[in-house]
Design a protein around this motif. Sequence first.
Motif, short mmCIF file in Angstrom:
data_model
loop_
_atom_site.label_atom_id
_atom_site.label_comp_id
_atom_site.label_asym_id
_atom_site.label_seq_id
_atom_site.Cartn_x
_atom_site.Cartn_y
_atom_site.Cartn_z
N THR A 127 0.63 -1.23 0.06
CA THR A 127 0.03 0.04 -0.01
C THR A 127 0.77 1.13 -0.07
O THR A 127 2.12 1.15 0.43
N VAL A 128 0.24 2.35 -0.26
CA VAL A 128 0.99 3.49 -0.33
C VAL A 128 1.57 3.92 0.99
O VAL A 128 2.78 4.32 1.12
N ARG A 129 0.71 3.67 1.88
CA ARG A 129 0.85 3.92 3.41
C ARG A 129 2.16 3.24 3.85
O ARG A 129 3.06 3.66 4.49
N ASP A 130 2.16 1.78 3.60
CA ASP A 130 3.27 1.15 4.15
C ASP A 130 4.75 1.45 3.44
O ASP A 130 5.74 1.40 3.83
N PHE A 131 4.38 1.75 2.25
CA PHE A 131 5.57 2.06 1.38
C PHE A 131 6.29 3.38 1.98
O PHE A 131 7.46 3.41 2.25
N PHE A 132 5.55 4.35 2.11
CA PHE A 132 6.10 5.53 2.66
C PHE A 132 6.66 5.13 4.39
O PHE A 132 7.65 5.76 4.59
N PHE A 133 5.64 4.60 5.13
CA PHE A 133 6.33 4.20 6.35
C PHE A 133 7.68 3.57 6.36
O PHE A 133 8.75 3.88 7.03
N ARG A 134 7.80 2.57 5.45
CA ARG A 134 9.11 1.74 5.42
C ARG A 134 10.14 2.53 4.84
O ARG A 134 11.35 2.22 5.45
N SER A 135 9.77 3.50 4.11
CA SER A 135 10.85 4.37 3.52
C SER A 135 11.40 5.46 4.42
O SER A 135 12.68 5.67 4.55
N PHE A 136 10.51 6.05 5.13
CA PHE A 136 10.67 6.90 6.35
C PHE A 136 11.57 6.19 7.27
O PHE A 136 12.58 6.88 7.90
N GLN A 137 11.54 4.99 7.66
CA GLN A 137 12.08 4.25 8.45
C GLN A 137 13.52 4.30 8.30
O GLN A 137 14.47 4.47 9.03
N LYS A 138 13.66 3.97 6.94
CA LYS A 138 15.41 3.78 6.14
C LYS A 138 15.69 5.39 6.32
O LYS A 138 17.21 5.28 6.33
N GLY A 139 15.09 6.18 6.21
CA GLY A 139 15.77 7.57 5.98
C GLY A 139 16.26 8.05 4.56
O GLY A 139 16.22 7.08 3.71
N ILE A 140 16.41 9.28 4.36
CA ILE A 140 16.81 9.79 3.11
C ILE A 140 18.16 9.50 2.83
O ILE A 140 19.14 9.13 3.79
N ASP A 141 18.64 9.45 1.66
CA ASP A 141 20.03 9.23 1.33
C ASP A 141 20.58 7.89 1.67
O ASP A 141 21.74 7.65 2.04
N SER A 142 19.65 6.89 1.71
CA SER A 142 20.23 5.23 1.46
C SER A 142 19.18 4.77 0.20
O SER A 142 18.54 5.21 0.00
N SER A 143 19.75 3.52 0.02
CA SER A 143 18.91 2.91 -1.05
C SER A 143 17.50 2.64 -1.00
O SER A 143 17.09 2.41 0.14
N SER A 144 17.08 2.84 -2.01
CA SER A 144 15.33 2.78 -2.20
C SER A 144 14.92 1.47 -1.63
O SER A 144 15.46 0.33 -1.79
N ILE A 145 13.72 1.62 -1.24
CA ILE A 145 12.80 0.44 -0.71
C ILE A 145 12.54 -0.38 -1.55
O ILE A 145 12.25 -1.68 -1.46
N LEU A 146 12.59 0.05 -2.97
CA LEU A 146 12.17 -0.74 -4.20
C LEU A 146 13.11 -2.28 -4.05
O LEU A 146 12.61 -3.00 -4.32
N SER A 147 14.42 -1.94 -3.58
CA SER A 147 15.14 -2.97 -3.74
C SER A 147 14.59 -3.99 -2.76
O SER A 147 14.98 -5.55 -2.86
N ARG A 148 14.01 -3.80 -1.60
CA ARG A 148 13.44 -4.80 -0.53
C ARG A 148 12.32 -5.20 -1.07
O ARG A 148 11.69 -6.24 -0.54
N LEU A 149 11.62 -4.67 -2.23
CA LEU A 149 10.32 -5.05 -2.56
C LEU A 149 10.51 -6.27 -3.70
O LEU A 149 9.47 -6.59 -4.34
N LYS A 150 11.91 -6.25 -4.27
CA LYS A 150 12.10 -7.16 -5.33
C LYS A 150 11.87 -8.60 -5.09
O LYS A 150 11.78 -9.07 -3.97
N ARG A 151 11.32 -9.18 -6.14
CA ARG A 151 10.86 -10.63 -6.12
C ARG A 151 12.07 -11.56 -6.03
O ARG A 151 12.94 -11.25 -6.87
#
Length: 195
Positions: free
Chosen positions: A171-195
């Motif tokens: 969901t958009v909300r979880d995506f933002f939540f998980r991205s904010f947890q990692k902080g700016i200036d580090s690799s995108s959360i997309l890499s963690r959603l890779k199959r």
Amino acid sequence: MDYSAEMLKLGDLLFGLFSEALGLDPAHLKEMGCSEGLGIASHYYPACPQPDLTLGIARHSDLGFVTVLLQDHVGGLQVFRRDRWVDFPPTPGALVVNVGDMFQVSFSDFVHLISNDKFKSVEHRALVRSVGPRVSVAAFFGNEGLSTSRIYEPIKELLSEDDPPKYHGITVRDFFFRSFQKGIDSSSILSRLKR
Ligand SMILES: O=C(O)CCC(=O)C(=O)O
Ligand SMILES: [Fe+2]
């Protein structure tokens, strides 16, 4: 208010064009809710006496669906392309998207995800300058406030046996939540959603 209203109209137009560019029905991305959840952030970067020692905004890709950025004449935006930072200089009156002064569109992580890599999000940052201040206005479609339980995943019509889904849905909300947890200036959360 006027700016937001115009951005919403522009969003409808853009998502129609992006749908067509993906070979989908023009209404496809709009019906998925991509042109909703508009958030606007205005940035003010004061003139900096030692610009080499800092950044205006650190390296990142935007999280939502699409960002439309309006920047003034000072400059400082850079895009990461082919392993190096490239200046994206403001061109007075230039229209990258046919509205306003200087607009550019950047694909965000979510469009990257639902397009199954057909559109790629772009990493960018903003330098500060010894001249200034610099002002920019970013309009984000698919902002964290988009409170829907909808799971966004690679669009089925874009998949085939040779082109299977590359990402898990979220969901958009979880995506933002998980991205904010990692902080700016580090690799995108997309890499963690890779199959
Ligand atoms: O100020 C700029 O040019 C960039 C702003 C930006 O990247 C953002 O708001 O996400
Ligand atoms: Fe950004």
